[in-house]
Design an enzyme around this catalytic site. Sequence first.
Site: not given
Length: 611
Positions: A27, A484, A74, A2, A491, A507, A100-101, A488, A606
């Site tokens: 954000r 990673e 968000w 946010c 995402e 396995h 925010n939060g 990416k 973010k």
Amino acid sequence: MCGIIGYIGNKVAVPILVTGLKRLEYRGYDSAGLAVLEGGELRCLKAVGRIAALEQKLNGASPTGTVGIAHTRWATHGAPNEVNAHPHFDCSGRLVVVHNGIIENYEELKTRLIKLGHVFRSETDTEVVAHLIEERLKGGGDLEGAVRESLKEVQGTYGLGVLHADFPDQLIAARCGSPLILGVGDGEQFIASDLAAVLGHTRQIIYLEDQDIAVVRREGVSIRTIPQATPAERVVEHVDMELEAVEKGGYDHFMQREIFGQPTSIRNAMRGRIDFSDYCAVLPELDAVANRLRQVRRIIVTACGTSWHSGLIGECMIEEFARIPVEVEYASEFRYRDPIIEDNTVVVVISQSGETADTLAALREAKRRGALTLAVCNVVASTIAREADACIYLHAGPEIGVASTKAFTSQLVVLYLLNLYLARMRGLSSAHAADMIRALEAVPAQVEQILAEDAEIRDLAQRYEYCRNFLYLGRGYNFPVALEGALKLKEISYIHAEGYPAAEMKHGPIALIDRDMPTVVIAPRDSVYEKIQGNIEEVKARGGRVILIATRGDKLLSRKAQHILYIPEAPEPLVPLLSVIPLQLIAYHIAVARGCDVDKPRNLAKSVTVE
């Protein structure tokens, strides 16, 4: 998560608020809204989706008041719609709140407030704050006192902005666990959740600390602590960052700019940090704790997401060269168990933003248990940077794209330097250290060589845009790179992808391999080169298509894959800095080909400032 922007001054607020929201959109981008005080009344507009939708609503109907607050969301509580979008009103319609939060005890508070006659309109946790303040003001009093007393009842995290029509000459800002800054101007002041929102207006910044509440007026600000209402002195800092640093600079996306900016960000991460006469790392940030670092017997690295992956690579480096046992833990797990923190344990916390809620909580738990804490962080004066015993900054510049790229490679450089610093303390020879430094110096130019192959990588990526699953394999230093690379891709393209140690494929994941599931194998010429060739053959034997990341000049592996991308030769600890670049580009180009919003992938934000 946010974004908040607030303004009080003598200019029309709406253009300032909207521009600020655009710079904060990374954000949060589920919905947006603003409230402006005009003619003694609050005018509020909200829209679902991006800031552009809010702008359309403002066309021809824009308030002209000079005090206002705005928010880009968000979603945590309640679906993204206009009702749940911020700002949120009290019953009177005279007070609005942006937040925010997460308010953890909001259900308990809401139940009590409903019994007192308050009517709730949204599904959000935020709305309870507006009603709490309203309830406090029923007996009169000042707005700051009402907000402060209300927040004493709140459990959770908040970056908060409050505007009340009956108190037209002030904004209230408060912080606990979610970043909030004040921008100081001449006859105008700002509140914001990020520097990006105010850089075009002022470079004078106050960083609020947890449990701070600020009264923001045109002529200045006053700050107190929430628990005791005692005055709090906070330094006004001058920020040198240029506005261009948060713009796209001619690239199609922020993520693209940040991928191509890595030669520079890698150089910045090492600049001034190498002593070429003694072949050691120069980290003055650690001077105050150097004696304790000489005694370290165990290191715990804690982080989330991409930062966790960099920590895994740091583990390999430090154990190989400094010969110190290292454990890497998810911050979200570390904080909720009973970790063993022995004497001479160092806890390294890694966070791009320096505000990651789980990582901050892990830092505080480590400190409570007596550990020496080191932070690896990008954002100057962030909470984690301030609270750790020492902090090594990345100097990567703002990273706006939600999917981290340049912060990851900068973290690897800083961890490499920390490794060199510790290894030299513990007897690593100057000759060996000199080789390590020369190899690191070569990396930026090697990254530039890989980026020069962007067109080839784009063509390859476009062949796989319709795939629904990917498997990424690596060994040793490159197993975390496989993680990673998979992260990416999922995402930003929304393709399911998994990273695995190559030998572990047998396995379980090998059951999934067929022609429709490409396998990306990171196979540089290193100590496990022969081993990974067998893993490649296992994929081929089952009809799988192989995309190889290999060392330039490797002719043997070129016969084992449908596609091969080359990287320059480098020592094993530095190969991840190179092997990750084509994986970032593959993810980027697949996402673009699929029409995805690269910089603002769905459901992600973010800076993760909530659990």
